[in-house]
Design an enzyme around this catalytic site. Structure first.
Site, PDB file in Angstrom:
ATOM      1  N   GLY A 208       8.496 -19.295 -30.746  1.00 47.70           N
ATOM      2  CA  GLY A 208       9.143 -19.072 -29.426  1.00 47.70           C
ATOM      3  C   GLY A 208       8.468 -19.977 -28.211  1.00 47.70           C
ATOM      4  N   ASN A 209       8.593 -19.675 -27.117  1.00 47.45           N
ATOM      5  CA  ASN A 209       7.875 -20.475 -25.898  1.00 47.45           C
ATOM      6  C   ASN A 209       7.818 -19.542 -25.042  1.00 47.45           C
ATOM      7  OD1 ASN A 209      10.336 -20.545 -24.187  1.00 47.45           O
ATOM      8  ND2 ASN A 209      11.154 -21.797 -25.976  1.00 47.45           N
ATOM      9  N   TYR A 210       7.174 -20.055 -23.980  1.00 47.82           N
ATOM     10  CA  TYR A 210       6.338 -18.991 -22.733  1.00 47.82           C
ATOM     11  C   TYR A 210       7.738 -18.887 -21.693  1.00 47.82           C
ATOM     12  CZ  TYR A 210       1.662 -19.970 -24.392  1.00 47.82           C
ATOM     13  OH  TYR A 210       0.740 -19.941 -25.012  1.00 47.82           O
ATOM     14  N   ALA A 276      15.210 -22.129 -22.469  1.00 46.08           N
ATOM     15  CA  ALA A 276      14.139 -23.078 -23.190  1.00 46.08           C
ATOM     16  C   ALA A 276      14.513 -22.944 -24.622  1.00 46.08           C
ATOM     17  CB  ALA A 276      12.725 -22.761 -22.699  1.00 46.08           C
TER      18      ALA A 276
END
Ligand code: CTP
Length: 697
Positions: A208-210, A276
């Site tokens: 995943g990402n932030y 994102a």
């Protein structure tokens, strides 16, 4: 725009309280209903009598009238108002508003307010800069209040800095902008993707990402507040849906997001791709939790689909697509590549190199990049950034509608708001009734006729003036007039109006008898007066639409050209195709010549990326204007016989002088050189500006 709007003005104890009087007067002049509420200490700075006289209503200050015992209901005021403006707002009142300290009628009214609240701080520079004030303002922003930033300048303390209350004219402009924006997306369907995507490795782990989703959610809230029908496709985020009218679709992976977005997009007017999205996912996903073996391991990844690029391929001519680029390096170059590759209308760049921008923050610093240019914005809350982005989008959608509305949806609005004057001082003996009838007839003809297939709101009508001077008149009804035509359009976000078209027609001949019906058929011209009026109506609309979108006015300018061609049979000197003077025929023939296309495109850049930006960021606006001037010079060099570069300068020179009274000497000198090469007669005004500059130094 403000007619009939109910505005509560809160006045607090600041030396800037005198500006509240100007604010009240400006609002009353615009036919708004104004109710003033004062704090006790503000009465030391301005009398209630002044404000009640200007507003035409008793000013409220106390919870009840000590004489009659009448209760002043802040709750009712909160329901009555369409907006509340606190101007000037002192540090103390801002603190009380942020902390909910309801010890006066103004703060209780604020706490009861159902309408949007605008706050115009006024204080000393150190007080304004103090972390406590800044914190309180941030709290107010997070409640959705609109902070009208104070200006920098000399303060009551004689110190110089930021803290001076914004000028009343600009506060009114901000309010107008708000009401204009409030319904700007009514009936529009907007798709927004937000948040991260999670790509499963096994049942308990993911890539995943932030991304927090905050920016996308703020965009959704802003679109919904402007009346749009919003579909928010959200990745895994822990955010509440910010507006009851938003349709939310929760997804987890890029594949799910792709499916939801491509399904929703065909029925949407625009999509904003703020998510994102993970570019890759594990090629295989384990059904059971992967156990530690103690050895290293490799996860093979396969590419996810690019949602933005897919929608870019799917996009129709009416639809608009907005992307985001979060870059760590070479921001503008990378963003421009994405703009082109994904077929976006504009891309919002935020650079991780900027402090306060990016995933974890509530603030963001962005630039909007399109094929027309770059607009940079300062660091702002994500809510305010969302407002900027959506303002940009709603203008694009407005242009799309204006350019592409099918003729089947003919609406009943009118395009022109023409003021007609007929000066007859040169023909004093004439019968005044004939002239009055003619003036009324022309006014009606211009304002009540449907010139386009578009639907215009009252505030979108183009303000224009038709100033006739009657040079000759004989009682058999033959007239010779000169005519000055001028059209203006408000510059976005300001009270300034710019001229979009101006032309002096030296001589028009026609006949008119009282009670003649002014009628017009563009394929069968039989009346020179209506042919001329229709010609200028189309010119005004065409120039205006060119300023809204690249070559946006073609349809109407072609109609003007058509009239000029058909009018050859009317025999009026102003139409003569062979004539070398700058008559009606030659100006439209010149403007629509393919070789002058760069100049037509300049109209768009000058107005939308020069003037419209100038209000928020003077340097950026000036830069775009400077680029337009280089384009004008190029056109002049290529086609020095063209009248248009000269005509453009004829009506823009004062504006240019004004723009270049600011900025660097080099900027001014570059433009001065171009202007005076094209039209030497303007050199005196530029030399004077240079002298003024020198005197100031
Ligand atoms: N985007 C998308 N689908 C993807 C990847 C990106 O819709 N699979 C959208 C994002 O929402 C954003 C824009 O495309 O609006 C740019 O995203 P970004 O990740 O910066 O672009 P990429 O093409 O993935 O380029 P990069 O190599 O920089 O990751």
């Amino acid at each position: 725009m403000l007619k009939g709007k109910k505005i509560v003005i809160g006045v607090t104890g600041s030396i800037a309280a005198y500006k509240a009087a100007i604010l009240v007067r400006l609002l009353v002049k615009q036919c708004a209903e104004v109710q003033v509420v004062m704090t006790p200490s503000s009465r030391e700075f301005i009398t209630p009598l002044t404000l009640s006289t200007l507003s035409g209503r008793p000013v409220l200050c106390d919870f009840f009238n000590s004489g009659s015992g009448e209760w002043h209901s802040h709750v009712e005021l909160g329901l009555w108002a369409d907006a509340m403006i606190i101007a000037p707002a002192t540090a103390a009142t801002i603190g009380k508003m942020a902390g909910g300290i309801a010890d006066n009628l103004l703060v209780t009214t604020y706490l009861s307010m159902k309408a949007p609240v605008f706050v115009a701080p006024a204080m000393d520079l150190d007080m304004f800069a103090h972390p406590s004030t800044q914190h309180n303002l941030q709290v107010l922003r997070s409640y959705g209040n609109h902070i009208i930033e104070p200006a920098a300048g000399e303060l009551a303390s004689h110190l110089c800095g930021k803290g001076r209350m914004e000028e009343p004219e600009n506060i009114v402009a901000a309010l107008k902008d708000f009401f204009l924006a409030a319904n700007s997306l009514a009936g529009k369907r907007i798709l927004i993707t937000a948040g991260p995507t999670y790509e499963k490795i096994d049942p308990v782990r993911f890539i995943g990402n932030y991304s927090s989703g905050k920016m996308g959610f703020a965009l959704a809230a802003e679109c919904a507040a402007r009346g749009a029908d919003v579909t928010l496709v959200a990745g895994p985020v822990s955010l509440k849906t910010p507006h009851a009218a938003i349709k939310r679709v929760d997804v987890e992976s890029a594949e799910e997001m792709y499916k939801a977005a491509t399904e929703a997009f065909p029925s949407c007017d625009a999509a904003i791709l703020c998510a994102a999205v993970a570019d890759y996912r594990p090629a295989t996903r384990a059904d059971k939790k992967i156990k530690r073996t103690g050895e290293g391991m490799t996860i093979e990844l396969e590419a996810n689909k690019d949602i933005a690029a897919a929608l870019g391929r799917q996009k129709s001519a009416e639809q608009r697509l907005v992307g985001f680029a979060l870059e760590t390096n070479d921001g503008e170059t990378n963003a421009r590549e994405k703009l082109a590759k994904k077929n976006l209308d504009f891309i919002v760049l935020n650079s991780l190199a900027d402090k306060g921008a990016g995933f974890a923050y509530d603030t963001n610093k962005v630039s909007i990049i399109s094929n027309e240019g770059v607009t940079e914005y300062p660091l702002k809350s994500k809510l305010e950034v969302a407002r900027d982005i959506i303002s940009h989008l709603s203008r694009l959608l407005l242009v799309a509608v204006m350019l592409l509305l099918p003729s089947a949806v003919m609406a009943s609005g009118e395009e022109l708001n023409a003021k007609v004057t007929l000066n007859r001082s040169k023909v004093q003996s004439a019968d005044s009734e004939v002239f009055e009838q003619l003036q009324d007839g022309i006014t009606q003809f211009l304002n009540e006729r449907k010139w386009t297939v578009n639907s215009y709101e009252e505030h979108e009508r183009i303000d224009c003036t038709f100033g006739f001077v009657v040079e000759n008149y004989s009682p058999d009804g033959s007239f010779t007039c000169s005519l000055m035509v001028q059209a203006t359009r408000p510059v976005y976000g300001s009270t300034y109006n710019t001229t979009t078209f101006k032309y002096e027609d030296k001589a028009i001949t026609f006949t008119y008898q009282p009670f003649d019906r002014l009628d017009f058929n563009e394929d069968n011209l039989d009346n020179n007066l209506t042919a001329v009026l229709a010609f200028y109506a189309y010119m005004i609309i065409g120039f205006d639409m060119d300023s809204m979108g690249d070559l946006g006015g073609s349809e109407w300018l072609n109609k003007a050209l058509n009239i000029a061609n058909n009018a050859q049979t009317l025999g009026d000197a102003g139409w003569r195709a062979s004539s070398s003077d700058n008559n009606r025929y030659s100006i439209i023939d010149d403007y629509m010549n393919g070789a002058l296309e760069p100049v037509r495109k300049l109209m768009h850049k000058y107005h939308r990326f020069g003037l419209d930006v100038m209000y928020k960021n003077a340097a950026n606006g000036r830069k775009a204007v400077g680029e337009c001037m280089t384009m004008l010079k190029q056109a002049y060099d290529d086609r020095s016989l063209s009248y248009f570069p000269k005509l453009f300068l004829e009506y823009k020179n004062d504006e240019l002088l004004n723009i270049y009274s600011q900025g660097s000497i080099k900027e001014r000198m570059d433009v001065q050189k171009i202007v005076t090469t094209i039209d030497a007669s303007l050199s005196t005004s530029w030399e004077k500006l240079a002298d003024d500059h020198t005197n100031q130094l």
